[in-house]
Design an enzyme around this catalytic site. Structure first.
Site, PDB file in Angstrom:
ATOM      1  N   PRO A 176       0.825  -1.221   0.000  1.00 18.03           N
ATOM      2  CA  PRO A 176       0.000   0.000   0.000  1.00 18.03           C
ATOM      3  C   PRO A 176       0.855   1.265   0.000  1.00 18.03           C
ATOM      4  CG  PRO A 176      -0.838  -1.577   1.610  1.00 18.03           C
ATOM      5  CD  PRO A 176       0.467  -2.128   1.110  1.00 18.03           C
ATOM      6  N   CYS A 367     -17.541  27.272  30.242  1.00 12.81           N
ATOM      7  CA  CYS A 367     -18.550  27.884  29.376  1.00 12.81           C
ATOM      8  C   CYS A 367     -19.964  27.485  29.794  1.00 12.81           C
ATOM      9  CB  CYS A 367     -18.250  27.568  27.913  1.00 12.81           C
ATOM     10  SG  CYS A 367     -19.012  28.762  26.811  1.00 12.81           S
ATOM     11  N   HIS A 492     -13.084  29.195  27.624  1.00 16.07           N
ATOM     12  CA  HIS A 492     -12.646  27.803  27.427  1.00 16.07           C
ATOM     13  C   HIS A 492     -11.147  27.734  27.708  1.00 16.07           C
ATOM     14  CE1 HIS A 492     -16.235  25.957  25.685  1.00 16.07           C
ATOM     15  NE2 HIS A 492     -16.454  27.113  25.085  1.00 16.07           N
ATOM     16  N   GLU A 494      -9.373  25.420  28.525  1.00 12.20           N
ATOM     17  CA  GLU A 494      -8.742  24.191  28.009  1.00 12.20           C
ATOM     18  C   GLU A 494      -8.085  24.426  26.644  1.00 12.20           C
ATOM     19  OE1 GLU A 494     -11.944  24.807  28.218  1.00 12.20           O
ATOM     20  OE2 GLU A 494     -13.117  23.894  26.602  1.00 12.20           O
TER      21      GLU A 494
HETATM   22  N1  GLN Z   1     -24.663  27.205  24.731  1.00 14.22           N
HETATM   23  C1  GLN Z   1     -23.986  28.177  25.534  1.00 14.22           C
HETATM   24  C2  GLN Z   1     -23.832  29.517  24.843  1.00 14.22           C
HETATM   25  O1  GLN Z   1     -24.000  29.605  23.654  1.00 14.22           O
HETATM   26  C3  GLN Z   1     -22.619  27.663  25.945  1.00 14.22           C
HETATM   27  C4  GLN Z   1     -21.658  27.566  24.833  1.00 14.22           C
HETATM   28  C5  GLN Z   1     -20.451  26.782  25.160  1.00 14.22           C
HETATM   29  O2  GLN Z   1     -20.419  26.050  26.129  1.00 14.22           O
HETATM   30  N2  GLN Z   1     -19.431  26.869  24.324  1.00 14.22           N
HETATM   31  O3  GLN Z   1     -23.552  30.512  25.483  1.00 14.22           O
END
Ligand code: GLN
Length: 521
Positions: A176, A367, A492, A494
Site C-alpha cells: 500500500p 462555558c 474555554h 482548556e
Molecule cells: N450554549 C452556551 C452559549 O451559547 C454555551 C456555549 C459553550 O459552552 N461553548 O452561550
C-alpha cells in the site's frame, strides 16, 4: 491517508525543529467546502477549536498549539471554503477581468500566496504544511498541485505518512505504501521522507523495501509506533535521528543540538505518575471522545504538573438526569461540566453540579459549565424557583442566563458567536486570581449566552463569588463557590492548555482533588 495522526506527526516534526531554536509554524489544508469548522457537529468532526483571533478550526490546531506552546493565527487554516469564497469575490470584483478563472493557475496561486504570506507573517524558518485527507481524493488534489509548484519556488521537502498493515504478526506489507508513493509521483510530488504507522514496530526488512521501492534514502524511513502518550512521539522520532534528515534536505544546521529537558520531564511524569485521580466529565457527545479532546488533554497537562495520572470518564448527562447523581458520581475526585449547546442533558449537568457543591467535590465548569453552575446556585441557594438559561427555557421566571445583547439580532450561523480571546479581570483574593497569579488574563471564548447582569447582585447576595469580569462590559467571566472548591468560567481555558504551560484552573482543580483525597489525619 486520513486518520493516521498527521496532526501529531506535523506537530512532532515542528517540535523537533523548535527545540533547536527554529521558528517552526504549522499550517493546514482542508479540502472541505465549509469556510471553517464552526458549523460542524462534534459528532462528525470532533471538537471545534478556537484560536485567539476567533477563527474556528479543527482539532489538529489544538495538537499544534499543545505541542508548540504557541498561539497560532487564523491564517494557519486554509480550507476549500475560504479559498473558493475568496476567488469568487475576486472574480466578481473584476480582479481577473478578461480571463477565465481556473484551478491552475488562479486557485493554486491563491494557495501558494497564502502559504508564503503565512511564512512571512509568522517569521517562520520552516512552515509545516499538513495536507488533510487522503492522497488521490478529489478534495485535496488542488492543494497537492499547488505544493508541487511551490517546490520549484522554495526549499520544500515532502513527507509521506503511510500505513503499513501486518497480515500476521511480523508480516508487514509495504505494497500500500508503494502504491500511495506512486500515486504521489504521478502528481509530480516526490516524498523524500517516509513515516510509517503500523500495529507493531517497523521491521528492518519492511524499512529496506520501502526505501528501495520508493526511492528514498535508507535513513529517511521512520517508524511512528504506538506510544503511551502522544507527547512521547517527538522524542521517539528524535531518537531515530529524524532531525538529521530534515536538516540535510532543508539545508539547516545539522549539528544543532536540541534542548528536551522540560519536555522529557513532563513526558516521564505522564508515564510514571505518583498519584492517581478520577475525574468525571459530564458530557453529551459521549460516543465521540474527540468532542472533548482539549479538556482531556488539559487534564493530561495538569496531571503532569501535579504528578498525577488522571483517569477521565465521560459520563452521559442524560443518564445522570434520569438516574441518581450521587450514586453515579460517588467514586470521582473531581467533576467537570464542559461546553455545550442545546437542551439535551442540561438537567443532568445541573444535578451533577448540585452533588459537587453539596458533597464538596471539586468542580470545574467550562462555558456552559459556568452557566449551569449559576442556574444550580440560583435555584437551590438563592431560591429563585424555575431559574434557567433562556437557551433552554424562554419562559423561565428567572432567566439567570440570557442571550448576549449583541447576539440578539444575529441570524447567520457562521462565525457569529462571541469568539476568540477576550480580556478578563480577576478579583484579588479569589481562587481564580490565585490560580492565575495575575489580574489580567486572556482566555478564548465561544458562546452566545451570558450570566444575566440583572441577576448578578442577587446571586452575590446569596453567596456566589464573581471572580472574573470583562473590563469594559458587564459580562461575568468567572464565578466560584465559597464553601468548597468550585470554579467556572465563561471562557474555554482548556483551549490554551499546553504540556509546557497547563491551564491554571485545571491545575487548581487537580490540586484541590489531591488535597481532598488525603486520608483524614
Ligand atoms: N450554549 C452556551 C452559549 O451559547 C454555551 C456555549 C459553550 O459552552 N461553548 O452561550
Amino acid at each position: 491517508m486520513s486518520g493516521l495522526g498527521k496532526g501529531i506527526i506535523t506537530s512532532s516534526i515542528a517540535k523537533i525543529l523548535q527545540t533547536r531554536g527554529y521558528r517552526a509554524f504549522p499550517l493546514k489544508f482542508d479540502g472541505y467546502l465549509n469556510v471553517d469548522c464552526g458549523t460542524m457537529n462534534p459528532f462528525r468532526h470532533g471538537e471545534v477549536f478556537v484560536l485567539d483571533d476567533g477563527t474556528e478550526v479543527d482539532m489538529d490546531f489544538g495538537t499544534y498549539e499543545r505541542f508548540l506552546n504557541t498561539s497560532l493565527p487564523g491564517s494557519a487554516s486554509i480550507t476549500g471554503g475560504k479559498l473558493f469564497s475568496a476567488i469568487i469575490e475576486k472574480e466578481r470584483r473584476g480582479d481577473y477581468l478578461g480571463r477565465d478563472v481556473q484551478f491552475v493557475p488562479h486557485l493554486t496561486d491563491e494557495i501558494k500566496d497564502r502559504v508564503k504570506k503565512y511564512a512571512a507573517d509568522t517569521k517562520a524558518d520552516v512552515v509545516l504544511v499538513e495536507a488533510g485527507g487522503t492522497v488521490g481524493d478529489l478534495e485535496n488534489g488542488y492543494f497537492l498541485e499547488a505544493m508541487r509548484q511551490l517546490a520549484s519556488e522554495e526549499k520544500v521537502v515532502f513527507v509521506q505518512l503511510t500505513y503499513v498493515p501486518s497480515i500476521s504478526p511480523g508480516e508487514q506489507k509495504t505494497k500500500p505504501t508503494q502504491h500511495a508513493n506512486r500515486l504521489l509521483l504521478s502528481m509530480g510530488i516526490k516524498p523524500e521522507i517516509i513515516i510509517t504507522r503500523e500495529q507493531e514496530e517497523l521491521n528492518e526488512d519492511a524499512k529496506e523495501k520501502i526505501a528501495m521501492f520508493c526511492n528514498v534514502d535508507a535513513d529517511a524511513v521512520f517508524d511512528d509506533p504506538l506510544v503511551d502518550t502522544v507527547y512521547e512521539l517527538p522524542l521517539v522520532l528524535e531518537k531515530q535521528s529524524l532531525y538529521a534528515v530534515v536538516a540535510r534536505k532543508l539545508g539547516l544546521d545539522e549539528k544543532k543540538e536540541a534542548d528536551w529537558g522540560e519536555w522529557k520531564k513532563r513526558v516521564e511524569r505522564i508515564k510514571e505518575p505518583k498519584h492517581a485521580l478520577k475525574v468525571a466529565l459530564i458530557g453529551k457527545y459521549t460516543k465521540v471522545r474527540d468532542a472533548y479532546v482539549s479538556v482531556s488533554e488539559a487534564l493530561i497537562h495538569s496531571g503532569a504538573e501535579v504528578n498525577a495520572n488522571v483517569e477521565c470518564d465521560l459520563l452521559d448527562a442524560e443518564k445522570i438526569e434520569k438516574g441518581d447523581a450521587k450514586e453515579m458520581l460517588k467514586d470521582y475526585d473531581a467533576i467537570i461540566v464542559p461546553g455545550g449547546f442545546g437542551k439535551r442533558g442540561v438537567e443532568g449537568k445541573i444535578a451533577a453540579i448540585k452533588y459537587a457543591r453539596e458533597s464538596k467535590v471539586p468542580y470545574l465548569g467550562l462555558c456552559l459549565g459556568v452557566q449551569m453552575m449559576v442556574v444550580e446556585y440560583a435555584r437551590n441557594v438563592a431560591k429563585l424557583e424555575g431559574a434557567n438559561s433562556t437557551e433552554f427555557d424562554e419562559k423561565s421566571p428567572h432567566p439567570v442566563i440570557d442571550i448576549l445583547p449583541e447576539q440578539k439580532q444575529i441570524v447567520r450561523k457562521g462565525a457569529t458567536m462571541r469568539l476568540g480571546a477576550y480580556e478578563m479581570i480577576l478579583k484579588k483574593g479569589t481562587v481564580g486570581y490565585d490560580a492565575y497569579g495575575e489580574e489580567r488574563i486572556f482566555e478564548r471564548h465561544r458562546h452566545r449566552y451570558e450570566v444575566n447582569p440583572e441577576y448578578v447582585s442577587k446571586l452575590v447576595e446569596a453567596g456566589l463569588v464573581i471572580s472574573g469580569t470583562h473590563p469594559k462590559n458587564e459580562i461575568t467571566e468567572m464565578a466560584e463557590w465559597k464553601e468548597s472548591f468550585g470554579i467556572a468560567t465563561q471562557a474555554h481555558p482548556e483551549l490554551k492548555s499546553r504540556l509546557e504551560k497547563p491551564a491554571p484552573l485545571f491545575v487548581a482543580l487537580l490540586k484541590a482533588a489531591l488535597k481532598n483525597k488525603k486520608p483524614a489525619g
